[in-house]
Design a protein around this motif. Structure first.
Motif, PDB file in Angstrom:
ATOM      1  N   THR A 211       0.878  -1.152  -0.122  1.00  0.00           N
ATOM      2  CA  THR A 211      -0.106   0.011  -0.011  1.00  0.00           C
ATOM      3  C   THR A 211       0.970   1.285  -0.124  1.00  0.00           C
ATOM      4  O   THR A 211       1.985   1.279   0.282  1.00  0.00           O
TER       5      THR A 211
ATOM      6  N   THR B 267       0.320   5.264   1.262  1.00  0.00           N
ATOM      7  CA  THR B 267      -0.375   6.294   2.063  1.00  0.00           C
ATOM      8  C   THR B 267      -0.681   7.447   0.965  1.00  0.00           C
ATOM      9  O   THR B 267       0.025   7.710   0.103  1.00  0.00           O
ATOM     10  N   ASP B 268      -1.665   8.095   1.445  1.00  0.00           N
ATOM     11  CA  ASP B 268      -2.051   9.166   0.676  1.00  0.00           C
ATOM     12  C   ASP B 268      -0.858  10.298   0.441  1.00  0.00           C
ATOM     13  O   ASP B 268      -0.597  10.805  -0.595  1.00  0.00           O
ATOM     14  N   GLY B 269      -0.044  10.451   1.489  1.00  0.00           N
ATOM     15  CA  GLY B 269       1.125  11.441   1.568  1.00  0.00           C
ATOM     16  C   GLY B 269       2.062  10.966   0.669  1.00  0.00           C
ATOM     17  O   GLY B 269       2.488  11.759  -0.030  1.00  0.00           O
TER      18      GLY B 269
ATOM     19  N   ALA C  34       1.684   8.926  -1.807  1.00  0.00           N
ATOM     20  CA  ALA C  34       1.067   9.008  -3.339  1.00  0.00           C
ATOM     21  C   ALA C  34       1.189  10.401  -3.898  1.00  0.00           C
ATOM     22  O   ALA C  34       1.566  10.604  -5.056  1.00  0.00           O
ATOM     23  N   GLU C  35       0.725  11.397  -2.882  1.00  0.00           N
ATOM     24  CA  GLU C  35       1.055  12.790  -3.586  1.00  0.00           C
ATOM     25  C   GLU C  35       2.164  13.116  -3.760  1.00  0.00           C
ATOM     26  O   GLU C  35       2.497  13.959  -4.663  1.00  0.00           O
ATOM     27  N   LYS C  36       3.394  12.794  -3.003  1.00  0.00           N
ATOM     28  CA  LYS C  36       4.809  13.007  -3.328  1.00  0.00           C
ATOM     29  C   LYS C  36       5.293  12.516  -4.466  1.00  0.00           C
ATOM     30  O   LYS C  36       6.063  12.924  -5.562  1.00  0.00           O
TER      31      LYS C  36
ATOM     32  N   ARG D 220       3.401  11.519  -7.150  1.00  0.00           N
ATOM     33  CA  ARG D 220       2.645  12.204  -8.151  1.00  0.00           C
ATOM     34  C   ARG D 220       3.441  13.280  -8.608  1.00  0.00           C
ATOM     35  O   ARG D 220       3.652  13.618  -9.828  1.00  0.00           O
TER      36      ARG D 220
ATOM     37  N   SER E 139      -3.438   4.221  -5.326  1.00  0.00           N
ATOM     38  CA  SER E 139      -3.977   5.548  -5.025  1.00  0.00           C
ATOM     39  C   SER E 139      -3.737   6.451  -6.439  1.00  0.00           C
ATOM     40  O   SER E 139      -3.264   7.535  -6.316  1.00  0.00           O
TER      41      SER E 139
ATOM     42  N   THR F 279       3.763  -0.901   3.808  1.00  0.00           N
ATOM     43  CA  THR F 279       3.030   0.432   3.434  1.00  0.00           C
ATOM     44  C   THR F 279       4.384   1.264   3.329  1.00  0.00           C
ATOM     45  O   THR F 279       5.060   1.338   4.134  1.00  0.00           O
TER      46      THR F 279
ATOM     47  N   ASP G 218       5.290   5.035   2.993  1.00  0.00           N
ATOM     48  CA  ASP G 218       4.680   6.527   3.545  1.00  0.00           C
ATOM     49  C   ASP G 218       5.856   7.514   3.216  1.00  0.00           C
ATOM     50  O   ASP G 218       7.117   7.316   2.969  1.00  0.00           O
TER      51      ASP G 218
END
Length: 128
Positions: free
Chosen positions: A24, A26-28, A30-32, A34, A79, A97, A99
């Motif tokens: 997985t 994390t949203d953080g 995935a944002e980084k 991207r 994500s 995961t 992160d």
């Protein structure tokens, strides 16, 4: 993320239960990723996550952008981020995961892996 980012781990056993598809992001993180992919300005790159021998106590992670497709790669979309894991690394990453931490004390990607045990003083290695 032009240079490979590494974290060293020692794995308890060669896992067989959890496939890489249980990896997985994390949203953080995935944002980084991207954001970094946007900076590269290419649409053929994917985040490659690998586990290789090395480091001060066993195995180390490598995270880098890659346009290659290798025989046996596991391709994932986590994500909305294209992720690829080679077939040798896949069993070691099941349940892990990824992160991204951005604090005064630490900045970078971290991997929480249920297959790793104990911590060493350097903060990047895991001991059994």
């Amino acid at each position: 993320m032009t240079a490979a980012e590494t974290t060293t781990v020692e794995l308890i056993t060669a896992p067989t239960d959890a496939p890489a598809s249980s990896l997985t992001l994390t949203d953080g993180a995935a944002e980084k990723v991207r954001s970094l992919l946007d900076q590269e300005g290419r649409d053929d790159l994917r985040l490659r996550v690998a586990v290789q021998p090395g480091g001060c106590s066993g195995m180390q992670y490598q995270l880098f952008f890659d346009e290659r497709s290798l025989d046996g790669d596991v391709e994932l979309s986590l994500s909305g981020v294209p992720v690829v894991v080679d077939r040798m690394s896949a069993p070691y990453l099941g349940g892990a995961t990824i992160d991204f931490t951005d604090t005064i004390e630490q900045q970078g990607f971290t991997i929480d892996n249920p297959n790793a045990s104990g911590g060493c003083a350097c903060g990047n290695s895991f001991c059994g």
